[in-house]
Design a protein around this motif. Structure first.
Motif, PDB file in Angstrom:
ATOM      1  N   LYS A   1     -21.500 -21.720  37.954  1.00 30.56           N
ATOM      2  CA  LYS A   1     -22.179 -21.927  36.673  1.00 30.56           C
ATOM      3  C   LYS A   1     -21.190 -21.598  35.568  1.00 30.56           C
ATOM      4  O   LYS A   1     -20.837 -20.430  35.359  1.00 30.56           O
ATOM      5  N   LEU A   2     -20.719 -22.628  34.871  1.00 29.32           N
ATOM      6  CA  LEU A   2     -19.692 -22.474  33.841  1.00 29.32           C
ATOM      7  C   LEU A   2     -20.284 -22.736  32.469  1.00 29.32           C
ATOM      8  O   LEU A   2     -20.911 -23.770  32.236  1.00 29.32           O
ATOM      9  N   ARG A   3     -20.060 -21.791  31.569  1.00 25.02           N
ATOM     10  CA  ARG A   3     -20.458 -21.955  30.174  1.00 25.02           C
ATOM     11  C   ARG A   3     -19.265 -22.510  29.404  1.00 25.02           C
ATOM     12  O   ARG A   3     -18.241 -21.839  29.249  1.00 25.02           O
ATOM     13  N   VAL A   4     -19.360 -23.755  28.952  1.00 26.83           N
ATOM     14  CA  VAL A   4     -18.258 -24.433  28.270  1.00 26.83           C
ATOM     15  C   VAL A   4     -18.386 -24.158  26.774  1.00 26.83           C
ATOM     16  O   VAL A   4     -19.311 -24.656  26.111  1.00 26.83           O
ATOM     17  N   VAL A   5     -17.456 -23.377  26.234  1.00 31.25           N
ATOM     18  CA  VAL A   5     -17.543 -22.961  24.837  1.00 31.25           C
ATOM     19  C   VAL A   5     -16.330 -23.375  24.017  1.00 31.25           C
ATOM     20  O   VAL A   5     -16.403 -23.413  22.784  1.00 31.25           O
ATOM     21  N   ASP A   6     -15.184 -23.660  24.643  1.00 34.85           N
ATOM     22  CA  ASP A   6     -14.006 -24.075  23.885  1.00 34.85           C
ATOM     23  C   ASP A   6     -13.175 -25.052  24.723  1.00 34.85           C
ATOM     24  O   ASP A   6     -13.530 -25.390  25.853  1.00 34.85           O
ATOM     25  N   HIS A   7     -12.051 -25.503  24.144  1.00 38.20           N
ATOM     26  CA  HIS A   7     -11.235 -26.531  24.808  1.00 38.20           C
ATOM     27  C   HIS A   7     -10.537 -25.995  26.056  1.00 38.20           C
ATOM     28  O   HIS A   7     -10.184 -26.777  26.945  1.00 38.20           O
ATOM     29  N   ARG A   8     -10.358 -24.676  26.149  1.00 35.70           N
ATOM     30  CA  ARG A   8      -9.784 -24.124  27.386  1.00 35.70           C
ATOM     31  C   ARG A   8     -10.713 -24.385  28.562  1.00 35.70           C
ATOM     32  O   ARG A   8     -10.253 -24.630  29.680  1.00 35.70           O
TER      33      ARG A   8
END
Length: 453
Positions: A82-89
């Motif tokens: 479960k990945l929280r995508v918050v920035d371009h990294r």
């Protein structure tokens, strides 16, 4: 058995091996129904795993098809990410997907079912781009024949593009019953702040999807030869069992190397750790590739309570402390901000020094540090390894925290009195949470009122 010319089944493609063993099989062409040719090559992706490369070509119609499949065994458990995508990294994180990986984005109620796509190595942004490409493939014809459906797809593609632009944070969920799925951690060796990994026990139906069946689910004739090799002794293969092994006996049996899959020898011995319990030590040596591995498994079941050790390593006198780390035991070094799961180092019976050196070696050979593709985590890894060697040189003191929910790990006390602990160790026992019992497979166990067949 002669092993002088023995070669690994899965070999690296190098200049020293210009003639790799390619298997050619006459195959049916699905395009023109003539006979084509399939070529199989068993090789290794450096610092990843064994793979099978398959290439089909048909001389009649010119049809070609290429495919890659994992050459190793399925993992013991399935895995959820479960990945929280918050920035371009986070968009640039590398993702390894197998054929059995399902992809979900809850914010869009979007799902790519398992076995609908071939496994590949991509990025988080690559997953979104592939979905956009698939949805817009026939849009021109769809706008003429079904304009309403085309408009809905255009709206959904715009929503996917908003995810890539990071107009707001979103969540990517991956689930793989085979366990062969991975999401890169750019903060390694630190704990990933935006990603959670959860292992789960496969259901009976999921095992069947993978082709895994219990002995009672196959015919009697098929079940007869499935006696585990670890229970067979060269001296008396029909009678040897775990209970019949003497404490000083070393059992040797043939197996396959986990690195190159060539035939290898595994030694197994039962030993008793004073003031703890019996354990099984297994060591495998491969003459083909030189790979060596050792593993320790508990001789008993899961304990009633979990156990947590805090071990202070302040100098060379602490290096000789014996440590039994079970494969269910996670390790943490707060001073270095490092946290690794139990399966990262596996089960091993070693010392405090040996545990630190094994950690440094495994991180030094990780894909992020030495792989073919550059990784953003490599500089941080090298800095951490340098700090770890400062501990091994006696220039830095740290605390090793071992947490084993199964209670099957052990740390030696250096006190002369076996009933007391020295100042460098702290032991605490705790009741497991529901999630920890779930990961150990205990919630589904029925131990009362059970009637066997």
């Amino acid at each position: 058995m002669c092993t002088e010319n023995q070669k690994p089944v899965f070999r690296d493609l190098t200049a020293e091996d210009p003639d790799p063993e390619v298997t050619e099989i006459e195959s049916f062409c699905v395009n023109c129904h003539a006979n084509g040719l399939t070529r199989l090559l068993l090789t290794r992706i450096p610092y990843y795993k064994n793979v099978v490369l398959m290439s089909f070509s048909c001389e009649e119609c010119g049809y070609e098809n290429n495919e890659i499949q994992p050459g190793g065994a399925y993992a013991e458990t399935g895995v959820r990410w479960k990945l929280r995508v918050v920035d371009h990294r986070d968009l640039n994180r590398q993702v390894v997907k197998s054929d059995y990986t399902s992809v979900k984005i809850p914010e869009l109620d979007f799902e790519v079912p398992a076995q609908s796509q071939k496994g590949d190595v991509t990025t988080v942004e690559g997953i979104i781009t592939r979905a956009e490409t698939a949805l817009t493939q026939d849009q021109e014809a769809r706008r003429l024949d079904h304009p309403e459906a085309a408009a809905q797809i255009d709206d959904f593609v715009e929503s996917l593009q908003e995810l890539r632009r990071l107009d707001k944070p979103w969540t990517l969920e991956l689930e793989d019953i085979s366990g062969n799925c991975f999401v890169e951690n750019p903060e390694v060796p630190r704990k990933d702040p935006n990603c959670e990994r959860t292992d789960f026990i496969r259901s009976e139906e999921e095992n069947h999807i993978l082709g895994i069946f219990a002995p009672d689910e196959v015919s009697d004739e098929a079940a007869k030869p499935t006696v585990p090799d670890v229970l067979l002794s060269p001296a008396d293969p029909a009678q040897c069992t775990y209970e019949s092994l003497a404490a000083d006996e070393i059992l040797q049996f043939r197996t396959n190397c986990p690195e190159c899959n060539a035939p290898a020898d595994t030694n197994m011995k039962i030993t008793n750790i004073p003031h703890f319990k019996e354990v099984v030590i297994m060591a495998t040596n491969c003459d083909a590739c030189g790979h060596r591995t050792n593993e320790v498994k508990s001789g008993g079941g899961v304990e009633d309570k979990g156990v947590r050790f805090e071990v202070r390593v302040a100098g060379r006198h602490d290096f000789s402390r014996d440590i039994l780390k079970a494969e269910t035991c996670s390790m943490e070094i707060p001073e270095l901000e490092v946290s690794v799961g139990g399966r990262a180092l596996g089960g091993r019976f070693t010392t405090a020094e040996g545990l630190l050196r094994a950690t440094a070696h495994q991180l030094a050979t990780a894909p992020a540090a030495t792989g073919d593709a550059p990784s953003r985590a490599a500089p941080g890894l090298h800095r951490f390894i340098d700090k770890l060697y400062e501990v091994l040189d006696g220039k830095r003191s740290v605390t090793i925290v071992l947490d084993d929910p199964a209670g099957n790990s052990y740390v030696q006390s250096l006190s002369d009195d076996p009933n007391t602990l020295d100042d460098g160790i702290k032991i605490s026992r705790y009741d497991r949470s529901f999630e920890q019992n779930e990961e150990l497979g205990l919630n589904d166990m029925k131990t009362e009122g059970y009637q066997g067949s």
